[in-house]
Design an enzyme around this catalytic site. Structure first.
Site, PDB file in Angstrom:
ATOM      1  N   GLY A   1       0.787  -1.235   0.000  1.00  0.00           N
ATOM      2  CA  GLY A   1       0.000   0.000   0.000  1.00  0.00           C
ATOM      3  C   GLY A   1       0.818   1.283   0.000  1.00  0.00           C
ATOM      4  O   GLY A   1       0.330   2.315   0.450  1.00  0.00           O
ATOM      5  N   SER A   2       2.048   1.240  -0.545  1.00  0.00           N
ATOM      6  CA  SER A   2       2.827   2.492  -0.577  1.00  0.00           C
ATOM      7  C   SER A   2       2.165   3.494  -1.529  1.00  0.00           C
ATOM      8  O   SER A   2       2.215   4.701  -1.287  1.00  0.00           O
ATOM      9  CB  SER A   2       4.286   2.237  -0.957  1.00  0.00           C
ATOM     10  N   ASN A   3       1.533   3.003  -2.588  1.00  0.00           N
ATOM     11  CA  ASN A   3       0.824   3.925  -3.488  1.00  0.00           C
ATOM     12  C   ASN A   3      -0.407   4.517  -2.797  1.00  0.00           C
ATOM     13  O   ASN A   3      -0.709   5.698  -2.964  1.00  0.00           O
ATOM     14  CB  ASN A   3       0.433   3.211  -4.794  1.00  0.00           C
TER      15      ASN A   3
ATOM     16  N   HIS B   1       0.839   0.522 -13.204  1.00  0.00           N
ATOM     17  CA  HIS B   1       1.612  -0.679 -13.534  1.00  0.00           C
ATOM     18  C   HIS B   1       3.102  -0.316 -13.557  1.00  0.00           C
ATOM     19  O   HIS B   1       3.473   0.731 -14.097  1.00  0.00           O
ATOM     20  CB  HIS B   1       1.152  -1.216 -14.896  1.00  0.00           C
TER      21      HIS B   1
ATOM     22  N   ARG C   1     -10.566 -12.666  -1.658  1.00  0.00           N
ATOM     23  CA  ARG C   1     -10.840 -13.230  -3.003  1.00  0.00           C
ATOM     24  C   ARG C   1     -11.089 -14.730  -2.925  1.00  0.00           C
ATOM     25  O   ARG C   1     -11.766 -15.289  -3.773  1.00  0.00           O
ATOM     26  CB  ARG C   1      -9.688 -12.897  -3.956  1.00  0.00           C
TER      27      ARG C   1
ATOM     28  N   LYS D   1     -17.473 -13.635  -7.509  1.00  0.00           N
ATOM     29  CA  LYS D   1     -18.477 -12.622  -7.101  1.00  0.00           C
ATOM     30  C   LYS D   1     -17.796 -11.376  -6.505  1.00  0.00           C
ATOM     31  O   LYS D   1     -18.467 -10.450  -6.040  1.00  0.00           O
ATOM     32  CB  LYS D   1     -19.429 -13.213  -6.042  1.00  0.00           C
TER      33      LYS D   1
ATOM     34  N   ASN E   1      -5.484   2.081 -13.385  1.00  0.00           N
ATOM     35  CA  ASN E   1      -4.503   1.141 -12.830  1.00  0.00           C
ATOM     36  C   ASN E   1      -3.107   1.737 -12.942  1.00  0.00           C
ATOM     37  O   ASN E   1      -2.801   2.443 -13.889  1.00  0.00           O
ATOM     38  CB  ASN E   1      -4.556  -0.175 -13.630  1.00  0.00           C
TER      39      ASN E   1
HETATM   40  C1  GAR Z   1       3.306  -1.398  -7.437  1.00  0.00           C
HETATM   41  O1  GAR Z   1       4.599  -1.473  -7.952  1.00  0.00           O
HETATM   42  C2  GAR Z   1       2.284  -1.465  -8.548  1.00  0.00           C
HETATM   43  O2  GAR Z   1       2.679  -0.811  -9.730  1.00  0.00           O
HETATM   44  C3  GAR Z   1       2.219  -2.950  -8.779  1.00  0.00           C
HETATM   45  O3  GAR Z   1       2.212  -3.499  -7.480  1.00  0.00           O
HETATM   46  C4  GAR Z   1       2.973  -2.652  -6.621  1.00  0.00           C
HETATM   47  C5  GAR Z   1       2.151  -2.315  -5.408  1.00  0.00           C
HETATM   48  O4  GAR Z   1       2.907  -1.606  -4.478  1.00  0.00           O
HETATM   49  N1  GAR Z   1       1.056  -3.304  -9.536  1.00  0.00           N
HETATM   50  C6  GAR Z   1       1.044  -4.254 -10.464  1.00  0.00           C
HETATM   51  O5  GAR Z   1       2.024  -4.926 -10.731  1.00  0.00           O
HETATM   52  C7  GAR Z   1      -0.299  -4.441 -11.155  1.00  0.00           C
HETATM   53  N2  GAR Z   1      -0.132  -5.173 -12.362  1.00  0.00           N
HETATM   54  P1  GAR Z   1       2.223  -0.908  -3.232  1.00  0.00           P
HETATM   55  O6  GAR Z   1       1.310  -1.939  -2.600  1.00  0.00           O
HETATM   56  O7  GAR Z   1       3.382  -0.536  -2.340  1.00  0.00           O
HETATM   57  O8  GAR Z   1       1.466   0.291  -3.724  1.00  0.00           O
END
Ligand code: GAR
Length: 202
Positions: free
Chosen positions: A16-18, A112, A62, A68, A110
């Site tokens: 969850g850093s994003n 990526h 999940r 669902k 999203n």
């Molecule tokens: C991030 O690097 C994001 O781009 C990637 O998962 C990581 C989550 O980091 N997402 C994917 O690869 C989706 N295809 P976070 O939990 O620290 O935000």
């Protein structure tokens, strides 16, 4: 009277850093919106981050909800009774149903960790992306935000940031460099989308 801010929902599966970046930028006034819900498809650290900041969070395992899961997410967003401006997939790893994607067309974003269309698609997520980039001796990588369509990582790109790959980079060091840029990209991307939405309203 206090201003009614646009609502975003953030879907997570990991650290969850994003999500934290979004929270920080809302708290410091850089992003003019509110997080209505943080929804996780598994138990993860992102849920703790939401809780620490008193943001409503829901765990929809999940393994329990199976196919669902998207219906359940939709139900939560509908129940909220307030318009959801955007649904941000911030490290969310489950596949959303076609019905959900159709209903929320151009509203699901999203992030990526590569320069799409390179290193996207089934099985390409998280560290696997960086491992493949290093293995192929790429000179550059980066991150992309895009609208979500019914394919995997195929939706229309919104913005991207490039990152130089050095000869001595490892998947781990590259992940760190890309993640730093993801945080900038996601903030700028959400800001741009909210501004566009605001301009459409006036
Ligand atoms: C991030 O690097 C994001 O781009 C990637 O998962 C990581 C989550 O980091 N997402 C994917 O690869 C989706 N295809 P976070 O939990 O620290 O935000």
């Amino acid at each position: 009277m206090s201003e009614i801010k646009p609502k975003i929902a953030v879907l997570v599966s990991g650290s969850g850093s994003n999500l934290q970046t979004i929270i920080n930028n809302i708290e410091n006034g850089n992003l003019n919106c509110e997080i209505s819900y943080v929804i996780a498809d598994r138990f993860c650290y992102a849920l703790e981050r939401a809780e620490k900041h008193k943001i409503k969070s829901v765990l929809l395992d999940r393994k329990i909800y199976g196919d669902k899961l998207s219906d359940k997410i939709n139900e939560i967003l509908e129940k909220n009774n307030e318009k959801t401006s955007y649904i941000i997939l911030a490290g969310y790893l489950s596949i959303l149903s076609e019905e959900f994607i159709e209903k929320w067309e151009k509203k699901i974003i999203n992030i990526h960790p590569s320069l799409l269309p390179k290193y996207g698609g089934k099985g390409m997520y998280g560290m696997k992306v960086h491992e493949a980039v290093i293995k192929n001796k790429e000179k550059e990588s980066g991150c992309t935000i895009h609208y979500v369509d019914s394919g995997i990582d195929t939706g229309e790109p919104i913005m991207s940031i490039k990152v130089r790959v050095s000869e001595d980079d490892t998947p781990e060091s590259l992940q760190k460099k890309v993640l730093e840029k993801e945080h900038i990209l996601l903030t700028e991307g959400i800001k741009k989308l909210l501004e566009n939405e605001k301009n459409e309203r006036v």
